[in-house]
Design a protein around this motif. Structure first.
Motif, PDB file in Angstrom:
ATOM      1  N   MET A   1       0.837  -1.199   0.000  1.00  0.00           N
ATOM      2  CA  MET A   1       0.000   0.000   0.000  1.00  0.00           C
ATOM      3  C   MET A   1       0.874   1.252   0.000  1.00  0.00           C
ATOM      4  SD  MET A   1      -2.709   1.250   2.862  1.00  0.00           S
ATOM      5  CE  MET A   1      -3.857  -0.095   2.683  1.00  0.00           C
ATOM      6  N   LEU A 182      -0.552 -16.055   5.902  1.00  0.00           N
ATOM      7  CA  LEU A 182       0.723 -16.377   6.537  1.00  0.00           C
ATOM      8  C   LEU A 182       1.530 -15.108   6.770  1.00  0.00           C
ATOM      9  CD1 LEU A 182       1.674 -19.586   4.517  1.00  0.00           C
ATOM     10  CD2 LEU A 182       0.320 -19.378   6.615  1.00  0.00           C
ATOM     11  N   ASP A 183       2.363 -15.125   7.803  1.00  0.00           N
ATOM     12  CA  ASP A 183       3.206 -13.971   8.073  1.00  0.00           C
ATOM     13  C   ASP A 183       4.441 -14.005   7.167  1.00  0.00           C
ATOM     14  OD1 ASP A 183       5.095 -15.723   9.141  1.00  0.00           O
ATOM     15  OD2 ASP A 183       4.577 -15.290  11.215  1.00  0.00           O
ATOM     16  N   ARG A 184       5.352 -13.059   7.349  1.00  0.00           N
ATOM     17  CA  ARG A 184       6.559 -12.962   6.521  1.00  0.00           C
ATOM     18  C   ARG A 184       7.436 -14.202   6.625  1.00  0.00           C
ATOM     19  NH1 ARG A 184       9.118  -8.339   5.082  1.00  0.00           N
ATOM     20  NH2 ARG A 184      11.040  -8.754   6.201  1.00  0.00           N
ATOM     21  N   LEU A 185       7.321 -14.895   7.750  1.00  0.00           N
ATOM     22  CA  LEU A 185       8.158 -16.077   7.948  1.00  0.00           C
ATOM     23  C   LEU A 185       7.387 -17.354   7.627  1.00  0.00           C
ATOM     24  CD1 LEU A 185       9.799 -14.786  11.239  1.00  0.00           C
ATOM     25  CD2 LEU A 185      10.743 -14.672   8.939  1.00  0.00           C
ATOM     26  N   ARG A 187       4.364 -18.309   8.702  1.00  0.00           N
ATOM     27  CA  ARG A 187       3.572 -18.881   9.789  1.00  0.00           C
ATOM     28  C   ARG A 187       2.205 -18.219   9.854  1.00  0.00           C
ATOM     29  NH1 ARG A 187       6.994 -18.453  13.862  1.00  0.00           N
ATOM     30  NH2 ARG A 187       5.249 -18.896  15.214  1.00  0.00           N
ATOM     31  N   ARG A 188       1.284 -18.946  10.481  1.00  0.00           N
ATOM     32  CA  ARG A 188      -0.075 -18.417  10.591  1.00  0.00           C
ATOM     33  C   ARG A 188      -0.090 -17.168  11.480  1.00  0.00           C
ATOM     34  NH1 ARG A 188      -4.072 -21.090   8.636  1.00  0.00           N
ATOM     35  NH2 ARG A 188      -2.726 -22.890   8.431  1.00  0.00           N
ATOM     36  N   LEU A 189      -0.898 -16.176  11.112  1.00  0.00           N
ATOM     37  CA  LEU A 189      -0.976 -14.942  11.889  1.00  0.00           C
ATOM     38  C   LEU A 189      -1.795 -15.105  13.160  1.00  0.00           C
ATOM     39  CD1 LEU A 189      -1.717 -12.188   9.227  1.00  0.00           C
ATOM     40  CD2 LEU A 189       0.455 -12.763  10.304  1.00  0.00           C
ATOM     41  N   GLU A 190      -1.383 -14.414  14.226  1.00  0.00           N
ATOM     42  CA  GLU A 190      -2.205 -14.395  15.437  1.00  0.00           C
ATOM     43  C   GLU A 190      -3.271 -13.307  15.347  1.00  0.00           C
ATOM     44  OE1 GLU A 190      -0.497 -15.131  19.121  1.00  0.00           O
ATOM     45  OE2 GLU A 190       0.949 -16.529  18.288  1.00  0.00           O
ATOM     46  N   VAL A 191      -2.923 -12.205  14.697  1.00  0.00           N
ATOM     47  CA  VAL A 191      -3.943 -11.189  14.443  1.00  0.00           C
ATOM     48  C   VAL A 191      -4.796 -11.725  13.314  1.00  0.00           C
ATOM     49  CG1 VAL A 191      -4.358  -8.887  13.528  1.00  0.00           C
ATOM     50  CG2 VAL A 191      -2.503  -9.270  15.158  1.00  0.00           C
ATOM     51  N   SER A 192      -6.070 -11.866  13.549  1.00  0.00           N
ATOM     52  CA  SER A 192      -6.856 -12.618  12.596  1.00  0.00           C
ATOM     53  C   SER A 192      -7.886 -11.790  11.848  1.00  0.00           C
ATOM     54  CB  SER A 192      -7.553 -13.758  13.321  1.00  0.00           C
ATOM     55  OG  SER A 192      -8.241 -13.244  14.432  1.00  0.00           O
ATOM     56  N   GLU A 193      -8.401 -10.764  12.480  1.00  0.00           N
ATOM     57  CA  GLU A 193      -9.416  -9.954  11.825  1.00  0.00           C
ATOM     58  C   GLU A 193      -9.146  -8.495  12.156  1.00  0.00           C
ATOM     59  OE1 GLU A 193     -13.525 -12.260  11.627  1.00  0.00           O
ATOM     60  OE2 GLU A 193     -12.884 -11.870  13.678  1.00  0.00           O
ATOM     61  N   LEU A 194      -9.051  -7.676  11.135  1.00  0.00           N
ATOM     62  CA  LEU A 194      -8.785  -6.255  11.359  1.00  0.00           C
ATOM     63  C   LEU A 194     -10.063  -5.450  11.189  1.00  0.00           C
ATOM     64  CD1 LEU A 194      -5.355  -5.763   9.557  1.00  0.00           C
ATOM     65  CD2 LEU A 194      -5.802  -5.983  12.003  1.00  0.00           C
ATOM     66  N   ALA A 195     -10.291  -4.542  12.117  1.00  0.00           N
ATOM     67  CA  ALA A 195     -11.504  -3.715  12.111  1.00  0.00           C
ATOM     68  C   ALA A 195     -11.268  -2.506  11.206  1.00  0.00           C
ATOM     69  CB  ALA A 195     -11.838  -3.281  13.532  1.00  0.00           C
TER      70      ALA A 195
ATOM     71  N   ARG B  10       8.991   0.931   4.401  1.00  0.00           N
ATOM     72  CA  ARG B  10       9.175  -0.518   4.252  1.00  0.00           C
ATOM     73  C   ARG B  10      10.647  -0.888   4.318  1.00  0.00           C
ATOM     74  NH1 ARG B  10       5.491   0.283   0.327  1.00  0.00           N
ATOM     75  NH2 ARG B  10       3.413  -0.498   0.826  1.00  0.00           N
ATOM     76  N   SER B 113       3.487 -14.361  15.802  1.00  0.00           N
ATOM     77  CA  SER B 113       3.573 -14.148  14.350  1.00  0.00           C
ATOM     78  C   SER B 113       4.780 -13.272  14.013  1.00  0.00           C
ATOM     79  CB  SER B 113       2.281 -13.557  13.785  1.00  0.00           C
ATOM     80  OG  SER B 113       1.856 -12.460  14.522  1.00  0.00           O
ATOM     81  N   ASN B 114       5.372 -13.512  12.869  1.00  0.00           N
ATOM     82  CA  ASN B 114       6.585 -12.819  12.451  1.00  0.00           C
ATOM     83  C   ASN B 114       7.733 -12.953  13.451  1.00  0.00           C
ATOM     84  OD1 ASN B 114       6.064 -11.696   9.800  1.00  0.00           O
ATOM     85  ND2 ASN B 114       4.487 -10.458  10.790  1.00  0.00           N
ATOM     86  N   ARG B 156     -10.852  -5.834  21.288  1.00  0.00           N
ATOM     87  CA  ARG B 156     -11.619  -5.007  22.216  1.00  0.00           C
ATOM     88  C   ARG B 156     -12.921  -5.712  22.521  1.00  0.00           C
ATOM     89  NH1 ARG B 156     -12.874  -1.522  17.423  1.00  0.00           N
ATOM     90  NH2 ARG B 156     -13.653  -3.074  16.025  1.00  0.00           N
ATOM     91  N   GLY B 161     -12.901  -7.768  15.575  1.00  0.00           N
ATOM     92  CA  GLY B 161     -11.800  -7.188  14.826  1.00  0.00           C
ATOM     93  C   GLY B 161     -10.819  -6.509  15.749  1.00  0.00           C
ATOM     94  N   GLN B 162      -9.578  -6.520  15.323  1.00  0.00           N
ATOM     95  CA  GLN B 162      -8.538  -5.889  16.108  1.00  0.00           C
ATOM     96  C   GLN B 162      -8.175  -4.547  15.497  1.00  0.00           C
ATOM     97  OE1 GLN B 162      -7.006  -9.659  15.441  1.00  0.00           O
ATOM     98  NE2 GLN B 162      -6.198  -9.893  17.514  1.00  0.00           N
ATOM     99  N   LYS B 210       0.213  -7.247   7.561  1.00  0.00           N
ATOM    100  CA  LYS B 210       0.931  -8.124   8.463  1.00  0.00           C
ATOM    101  C   LYS B 210       2.060  -8.867   7.765  1.00  0.00           C
ATOM    102  CE  LYS B 210      -0.936  -6.617  11.839  1.00  0.00           C
ATOM    103  NZ  LYS B 210      -0.150  -5.959  12.904  1.00  0.00           N
ATOM    104  N   ARG B 211       2.178  -8.757   6.459  1.00  0.00           N
ATOM    105  CA  ARG B 211       3.250  -9.466   5.753  1.00  0.00           C
ATOM    106  C   ARG B 211       4.193  -8.522   5.047  1.00  0.00           C
ATOM    107  NH1 ARG B 211       1.274 -14.107   1.847  1.00  0.00           N
ATOM    108  NH2 ARG B 211       3.519 -14.424   1.880  1.00  0.00           N
ATOM    109  N   GLU B 212       3.870  -7.252   5.012  1.00  0.00           N
ATOM    110  CA  GLU B 212       4.523  -6.378   4.049  1.00  0.00           C
ATOM    111  C   GLU B 212       5.835  -5.766   4.499  1.00  0.00           C
ATOM    112  OE1 GLU B 212       1.818  -3.666   1.908  1.00  0.00           O
ATOM    113  OE2 GLU B 212       0.256  -4.677   3.024  1.00  0.00           O
TER     114      GLU B 212
END
Lengths: 244, 244
Positions: A1, A182-185, A187-195, B10, B113-114, B156, B161-162, B210-212
């Motif tokens: 972005m 997946l994260d940069r490494l 692996r599955r992300l722990e942050v799962s849903e972004l508001a 980045r 993660s990461n 929250r 969502g986070q 989360k990956r960028e």
């Protein structure tokens, strides 16, 4: 972005019922494909005539009782109860309810600032629909595809200070599901849903001084978050909520 | 207030202990007077070496017990408890604590993660100090006056969502007190305190995929919110909290 920018849309005229909000916004700012327009609830509610004169309200016995507990006028508490499906917390100075929309917030979103003396302003009846209608007006006037978020300023548990959140959305992904990403490494992300819609409302909220007559904020650079969203996506079901 | 813009910074290199974070940021982006730089907690924590290898952790009996309740590895629960001053809620899949800093959040801000397999990443020991040190490095390298917010992604109550919030701040007004300010119609405001640093973190969070590999986000146009703030200003005292 790439970068994201927020631009305030100011108007000195008071918003009134039936005010052609889309036209007033477009008189002040241009819109491009992918823009997301954030409009404060107060502006939408006034345009929709969602204001109530307190001295025309007859408080119920329940409202009189609760008014005593929280130390607020019984007429105001009656209006708040009419907007609510349940009281979440009541204490001196504090009345937190779940609104008919499902928002948990202080005073059911009913408030008195920037409203004529003796009147209060309610949340829109269906804020998603308000967002959708405004979006349709703006899109048909301009020919571009945009998103609209209706925002309001809510407090929150655990932390001090209020913050703008989305109470209505149209054309915007309210919640971005990252589960399975997946994260940069790898692996599955722990942050799962972004508001997402709340993030946009919060970012725009920094430009909405409470006195400055900001009737909207244009967010540009967030087109990746356009989609079919509703604020209902952001409401945690009461049965899954450990704090209600 | 005029427009506000957010620009991501980045870097593809992995952040490691002792990495000269300020220099890496400045190699990618310029800073002007009044800019506010938002840096994700994970980046700061890695630079400060706040990572723990789980197989070197011996869980206490309490951690083993709690791990059973929440369905998480006992070693992870031990690390979380060591970061916490109290457990706020424990249920299958959920462990919400109050950290030693005073944040109420899932897993005490400890996450996987990461981070290298088998390791977890903790919050900075004193995130305000982390923000202040990074700010000093950036200011002395550039000669400009900036603000720094360290952000993390928290869930929250009530809403799904986070969202990113501030866990550290330096040179930024965390909380803007509007009590006593009058609205456009000359009446006292009901919104009384705005969570500025959280709003900035939330706005910047939309640019931190989360990956960028976003190591920071530069916010420009918010200089009116510079000042002496601490994230402690954003922590609701437990005794005043109806949801803890």
């Amino acid at each position: 972005m790439n970068g994201v920018s927020y631009q305030p849309v100011r108007s000195d005229e008071e918003v009134t019922t039936g005010a052609p909000l889309a036209a007033r916004i477009l008189a002040k700012i241009d819109l491009d494909d992918g823009d997301i327009l954030v409009v404060p609830q107060k502006v939408v509610s006034k345009a929709e005539g969602r204001c109530v004169r307190l001295d025309g309200v007859t408080p119920s016995a329940r409202a009189v009782d609760l008014a005593r507990t929280v130390g607020k006028p019984p007429e105001l508490v009656e209006v708040i109860l009419a907007e609510s499906r349940r009281v979440v917390r009541a204490a001196p100075g504090v009345l937190i309810v779940e609104t008919s929309h499902g928002f948990v917030c202080a005073n059911g979103g009913v408030d008195r600032s920037n409203v004529k003396e003796g009147w209060v302003c309610l949340l829109p009846e269906e804020p998603d629909r308000s967002a959708q209608q405004l979006r349709q007006h703006l899109e048909s006037a301009t020919g571009v595809r945009i998103g609209v978020v209706v925002s309001d300023t809510f407090g929150r548990p655990w932390r001090l200070g209020q913050q703008d959140v989305a109470v209505g959305a149209s054309g915007v992904l309210s919640l971005l599901d990252l589960r399975g990403t997946l994260d940069r490494l790898g692996r599955r992300l722990e942050v799962s849903e972004l508001a997402i819609a709340d993030g946009i409302a919060a970012g725009a909220g920094l430009l909405m001084g409470k006195r400055e007559g900001v009737i909207a904020v244009r967010a540009r650079g967030l087109s990746e978050f356009m989609g079919d969203g509703s604020v209902r996506d952001l409401l945690r079901p009461a049965k899954d909520d450990l704090f209600r």
